[in-house]
Design a protein around this motif. Structure first.
Motif, PDB file in Angstrom:
ATOM      1  N   GLY A  59       3.555 -12.141  -2.962  1.00 27.88           N
ATOM      2  CA  GLY A  59       3.232 -11.525  -1.669  1.00 27.88           C
ATOM      3  C   GLY A  59       3.460 -10.027  -1.570  1.00 27.88           C
ATOM      4  N   ASN A  60       4.441  -9.515  -2.289  1.00 29.52           N
ATOM      5  CA  ASN A  60       4.768  -8.079  -2.217  1.00 29.52           C
ATOM      6  C   ASN A  60       5.760  -7.737  -3.329  1.00 29.52           C
ATOM      7  N   GLY A  61       6.096  -6.463  -3.435  1.00 31.89           N
ATOM      8  CA  GLY A  61       6.987  -6.016  -4.509  1.00 31.89           C
ATOM      9  C   GLY A  61       8.422  -6.494  -4.330  1.00 31.89           C
ATOM     10  N   TYR A  62       8.861  -6.528  -3.089  1.00 33.93           N
ATOM     11  CA  TYR A  62      10.225  -7.004  -2.833  1.00 33.93           C
ATOM     12  C   TYR A  62      10.362  -8.456  -3.301  1.00 33.93           C
ATOM     13  N   ASP A  63       9.394  -9.283  -2.950  1.00 29.05           N
ATOM     14  CA  ASP A  63       9.439 -10.690  -3.382  1.00 29.05           C
ATOM     15  C   ASP A  63       9.393 -10.787  -4.909  1.00 29.05           C
ATOM     16  N   ALA A  64       8.600  -9.920  -5.528  1.00 26.59           N
ATOM     17  CA  ALA A  64       8.494  -9.961  -7.001  1.00 26.59           C
ATOM     18  C   ALA A  64       9.877  -9.769  -7.620  1.00 26.59           C
ATOM     19  N   LEU A  65      10.658  -8.840  -7.046  1.00 29.69           N
ATOM     20  CA  LEU A  65      12.004  -8.590  -7.576  1.00 29.69           C
ATOM     21  C   LEU A  65      12.953  -9.739  -7.235  1.00 29.69           C
ATOM     22  N   SER A  66      12.884 -10.218  -5.997  1.00 35.90           N
ATOM     23  CA  SER A  66      13.769 -11.328  -5.581  1.00 35.90           C
ATOM     24  C   SER A  66      13.510 -12.575  -6.410  1.00 35.90           C
ATOM     25  N   THR A  86      16.978   5.245  -5.791  1.00 40.62           N
ATOM     26  CA  THR A  86      15.767   4.415  -5.831  1.00 40.62           C
ATOM     27  C   THR A  86      15.339   4.130  -4.406  1.00 40.62           C
ATOM     28  N   TYR A  87      14.204   3.472  -4.280  1.00 42.33           N
ATOM     29  CA  TYR A  87      13.777   2.985  -2.965  1.00 42.33           C
ATOM     30  C   TYR A  87      14.673   1.806  -2.601  1.00 42.33           C
ATOM     31  N   VAL A  88      15.001   1.706  -1.325  1.00 44.23           N
ATOM     32  CA  VAL A  88      16.006   0.733  -0.891  1.00 44.23           C
ATOM     33  C   VAL A  88      15.621  -0.719  -1.213  1.00 44.23           C
ATOM     34  N   ALA A  89      14.338  -0.988  -1.409  1.00 44.37           N
ATOM     35  CA  ALA A  89      13.907  -2.372  -1.697  1.00 44.37           C
ATOM     36  C   ALA A  89      14.561  -2.920  -2.962  1.00 44.37           C
ATOM     37  N   THR A  90      14.785  -2.041  -3.960  1.00 43.88           N
ATOM     38  CA  THR A  90      15.432  -2.488  -5.200  1.00 43.88           C
ATOM     39  C   THR A  90      16.812  -3.072  -4.858  1.00 43.88           C
ATOM     40  N   TRP A  91      17.550  -2.351  -4.049  1.00 41.94           N
ATOM     41  CA  TRP A  91      18.896  -2.791  -3.671  1.00 41.94           C
ATOM     42  C   TRP A  91      18.848  -4.055  -2.811  1.00 41.94           C
ATOM     43  N   PRO A 131      16.174  -1.398 -14.335  1.00 45.38           N
ATOM     44  CA  PRO A 131      15.693  -0.013 -14.313  1.00 45.38           C
ATOM     45  C   PRO A 131      14.499   0.119 -13.366  1.00 45.38           C
ATOM     46  N   VAL A 132      14.400   1.274 -12.738  1.00 41.59           N
ATOM     47  CA  VAL A 132      13.263   1.551 -11.840  1.00 41.59           C
ATOM     48  C   VAL A 132      12.522   2.763 -12.396  1.00 41.59           C
ATOM     49  N   HIS A 133      11.253   2.595 -12.671  1.00 40.50           N
ATOM     50  CA  HIS A 133      10.457   3.706 -13.213  1.00 40.50           C
ATOM     51  C   HIS A 133       9.979   4.560 -12.035  1.00 40.50           C
ATOM     52  N   GLU A 157      12.634  -5.136 -14.918  1.00 40.89           N
ATOM     53  CA  GLU A 157      12.107  -3.827 -14.522  1.00 40.89           C
ATOM     54  C   GLU A 157      11.546  -3.864 -13.101  1.00 40.89           C
ATOM     55  N   ASP A 158      11.824  -2.801 -12.370  1.00 33.44           N
ATOM     56  CA  ASP A 158      11.131  -2.574 -11.104  1.00 33.44           C
ATOM     57  C   ASP A 158      10.011  -1.583 -11.420  1.00 33.44           C
ATOM     58  N   ASN A 159       8.815  -2.137 -11.530  1.00 33.09           N
ATOM     59  CA  ASN A 159       7.674  -1.316 -11.966  1.00 33.09           C
ATOM     60  C   ASN A 159       6.743  -0.956 -10.808  1.00 33.09           C
ATOM     61  N   ALA A 160       7.302  -0.984  -9.590  1.00 32.23           N
ATOM     62  CA  ALA A 160       6.466  -0.781  -8.402  1.00 32.23           C
ATOM     63  C   ALA A 160       5.737   0.561  -8.401  1.00 32.23           C
ATOM     64  N   GLN A 161       6.352   1.579  -9.027  1.00 30.59           N
ATOM     65  CA  GLN A 161       5.752   2.920  -8.934  1.00 30.59           C
ATOM     66  C   GLN A 161       5.119   3.373 -10.247  1.00 30.59           C
ATOM     67  N   ALA A 162       4.938   2.465 -11.186  1.00 37.29           N
ATOM     68  CA  ALA A 162       4.563   2.964 -12.516  1.00 37.29           C
ATOM     69  C   ALA A 162       3.479   2.144 -13.229  1.00 37.29           C
ATOM     70  N   THR A 181       6.429  -5.902  -9.649  1.00 33.97           N
ATOM     71  CA  THR A 181       5.697  -4.721  -9.221  1.00 33.97           C
ATOM     72  C   THR A 181       5.123  -4.938  -7.829  1.00 33.97           C
ATOM     73  N   SER A 182       4.699  -3.820  -7.231  1.00 31.58           N
ATOM     74  CA  SER A 182       4.161  -3.854  -5.872  1.00 31.58           C
ATOM     75  C   SER A 182       2.745  -3.297  -5.864  1.00 31.58           C
ATOM     76  N   PHE A 183       1.911  -3.898  -5.027  1.00 30.63           N
ATOM     77  CA  PHE A 183       0.559  -3.339  -4.833  1.00 30.63           C
ATOM     78  C   PHE A 183       0.391  -2.825  -3.409  1.00 30.63           C
ATOM     79  N   THR A 186      -0.409   2.341  -1.023  1.00 28.13           N
ATOM     80  CA  THR A 186      -0.317   3.709  -1.558  1.00 28.13           C
ATOM     81  C   THR A 186       0.088   3.763  -3.029  1.00 28.13           C
ATOM     82  N   LYS A 187       0.331   2.607  -3.627  1.00 25.96           N
ATOM     83  CA  LYS A 187       0.751   2.607  -5.025  1.00 25.96           C
ATOM     84  C   LYS A 187      -0.415   3.012  -5.936  1.00 25.96           C
ATOM     85  N   ASN A 188      -0.112   3.294  -7.209  1.00 25.27           N
ATOM     86  CA  ASN A 188      -1.188   3.699  -8.132  1.00 25.27           C
ATOM     87  C   ASN A 188      -2.278   2.636  -8.185  1.00 25.27           C
TER      88      ASN A 188
HETATM   89  C1  LIG Z   1      10.644   1.224  -6.435  1.00 23.79           C
HETATM   90  C2  LIG Z   1      10.150   0.186  -5.468  1.00 23.79           C
HETATM   91  N1  LIG Z   1      10.658  -1.057  -5.525  1.00 23.79           N
HETATM   92  C3  LIG Z   1      10.236  -2.026  -4.712  1.00 23.79           C
HETATM   93  C4  LIG Z   1       9.258  -1.795  -3.774  1.00 23.79           C
HETATM   94  C5  LIG Z   1       8.890  -2.885  -2.831  1.00 23.79           C
HETATM   95  O1  LIG Z   1       7.531  -3.167  -2.790  1.00 23.79           O
HETATM   96  P1  LIG Z   1       6.847  -3.767  -1.471  1.00 23.79           P
HETATM   97  O2  LIG Z   1       6.802  -2.694  -0.449  1.00 23.79           O
HETATM   98  O3  LIG Z   1       5.502  -4.217  -1.934  1.00 23.79           O
HETATM   99  O4  LIG Z   1       7.691  -4.924  -1.037  1.00 23.79           O
HETATM  100  C6  LIG Z   1       8.674  -0.514  -3.693  1.00 23.79           C
HETATM  101  C7  LIG Z   1       7.579  -0.162  -2.774  1.00 23.79           C
HETATM  102  O5  LIG Z   1       7.438  -0.256  -1.663  1.00 23.79           O
HETATM  103  C8  LIG Z   1       9.149   0.502  -4.550  1.00 23.79           C
HETATM  104  O6  LIG Z   1       8.653   1.743  -4.486  1.00 23.79           O
END
Ligand SMILES: Cc1ncc(COP(=O)(O)O)c(C=O)c1O
Length: 369
Positions: A59-66, A86-91, A131-133, A157-162, A181-183, A186-188
């Motif tokens: 569903g999103n990048g946060y879920d991908a990491l969780s 990093t972006y707070v979502a990683t934490w 690691p977060v790229h 890896e948190d590859n949301a930005q790379a 990763t996140s789509f 605004t991501k690449n």
């Molecule tokens: C480094 C990083 N991790 C995690 C996320 C979470 O992704 P999402 O917003 O799709 O949940 C983002 C982007 O928003 C991000 O930039």
């Protein structure tokens, strides 16, 4: 010069407009919106792009990491090493799964996790290095793999930005045992809404994640595990498949624009420019400079109708949910310094080089005042 926005998706969307409207129309008329052929084929294409065996859309990048953390049974009692900057979502992904966040300060040059400060933070409880790229710059994965190997730790890896970045010719998102990763639009590689994916070479983990994202169903209405609902939908998958074809080209354009910025801003005022290691192929999700005069510079550029942003104004450890945490490393001074000095300049595929020139000229004018 017209006002310069921080980001414009218009040039990218002009290229894919017809293909996407056609795909959305077809998708709408197909009457099949969740977990169908479009998701399957995007997963295959993105796995091929990343050079991994499996991609699972979520569903999103946060879920991908969780989900990635859950797939490796990370929870209460475990420690996870994350970048302080990093972006707070990683934490959030780490703390919401019940694990303890162990932040590591950034390398002052690259702003990425300082690989020379990881080992001093490893304890008996450490389970994962995440690691977060950040900003589209690959972390030193050689060193991180070495450390993880020595201490039997899992890399996520948190590859949301790379998307499309490489470390020593190998794609980010293909180093970890599992990666998220996140789509976000605004991501690449951005969807037209939320979306995310997990990449892995591990067949069993991929099977688990495929079930877990869909209520843990082994087949419809039969739960194998207590899963969740986090699925990439058909319409977003069809959009992502179309955009993926242009990702290399768009990343190339980002690199060209970044080179131009670097060329023109070298030696201007007290500006620190982004640093790329020799082994790295960055994808410049963001172009982040640093200056002690950041706030004044931002205000000045605003008056010249140049939109800039700050990534990120408040570091994770100073966010409300974390201020009461008993973090082992409390003095995250480098992270705080970056938050106070960094400024993201406009950069997007299709940006006119004259716009870069204009931004650089205004920045030079500010410093020569
Ligand atoms: C480094 C990083 N991790 C995690 C996320 C979470 O992704 P999402 O917003 O799709 O949940 C983002 C982007 O928003 C991000 O930039």
């Amino acid at each position: 010069m017209e006002p310069i926005p921080f980001l414009s998706l218009a040039p990218q969307h002009a290229i894919v407009h017809n293909a996407i409207t056609e795909a959305l129309k077809k998708g709408f008329e197909k009457n099949w919106y969740i977990l169908g052929e479009e998701v399957k084929s995007f997963e295959t294409e993105y796995a091929r792009f990343t050079k991994v065996r499996h991609c699972v859309g979520v569903g999103n990048g946060y879920d991908a990491l969780s989900i990635s953390l859950h797939a490796f049974n990370v929870g209460a009692g475990d420690e996870v090493i994350v970048p302080a900057h990093t972006y707070v979502a990683t934490w959030l992904a780490v703390s919401n799964c019940g694990a303890v966040i162990v932040p590591v300060e950034p390398d002052p040059a690259t702003m990425l996790i300082d690989v020379n400060r990881i080992e001093e933070n490893i304890t008996q409880k450490t389970k994962v290095i995440m690691p977060v790229h950040l900003y589209g710059h690959p972390c030193d994965m050689t060193k991180i793999q070495e450390i993880a190997g020595r201490h039997s730790l899992t890399i996520i890896e948190d590859n949301a930005q790379a998307h499309g970045a490489k470390w020593k010719e190998k794609m980010t998102g293909s180093f970890g045992a599992i990666n998220g990763t996140s789509f976000y639009p605004t991501k690449n590689l951005g969807a037209l809404g939320d979306g995310g994916a997990i990449t892995t070479d591990d067949d069993a983990i991929a099977d688990f994640v495929r079930q877990y994202r869909n209520y843990g169903f082994e087949r419809k209405n039969y739960c194998e595990v207590a899963g969740i609902n986090s699925r990439l939908d058909e319409l977003q998958a069809s959009v992502l498949s179309i955009k993926l074809k242009y990702l290399d080209q768009w990343n190339h354009e980002r690199r060209e624009l970044a080179s131009q910025y670097i060329e023109r801003l070298k030696g201007v005022g007290d500006i620190q420019l982004p640093v790329t290691r020799n082994e790295a192929l960055p994808v410049h999700h963001l172009f982040v400079i640093r200056s002690a005069k950041r706030d004044k510079l931002k205000a000045y550029l605003d008056t010249r109708q140049i939109e800039t942003m700050i990534h990120y104004p408040l570091p994770p450890h100073l966010q409300k949910p974390y201020t009461s945490l008993n973090l082992r490393t409390k003095n995250l001074l480098l992270t705080e310094e970056i938050a106070n000095t960094s400024l993201s300049l406009p950069l997007w595929p299709g940006m006119d080089t004259r716009q870069v020139e204009y931004v650089c000229d205004r920045i030079s004018a500010f410093f020569s005042k």
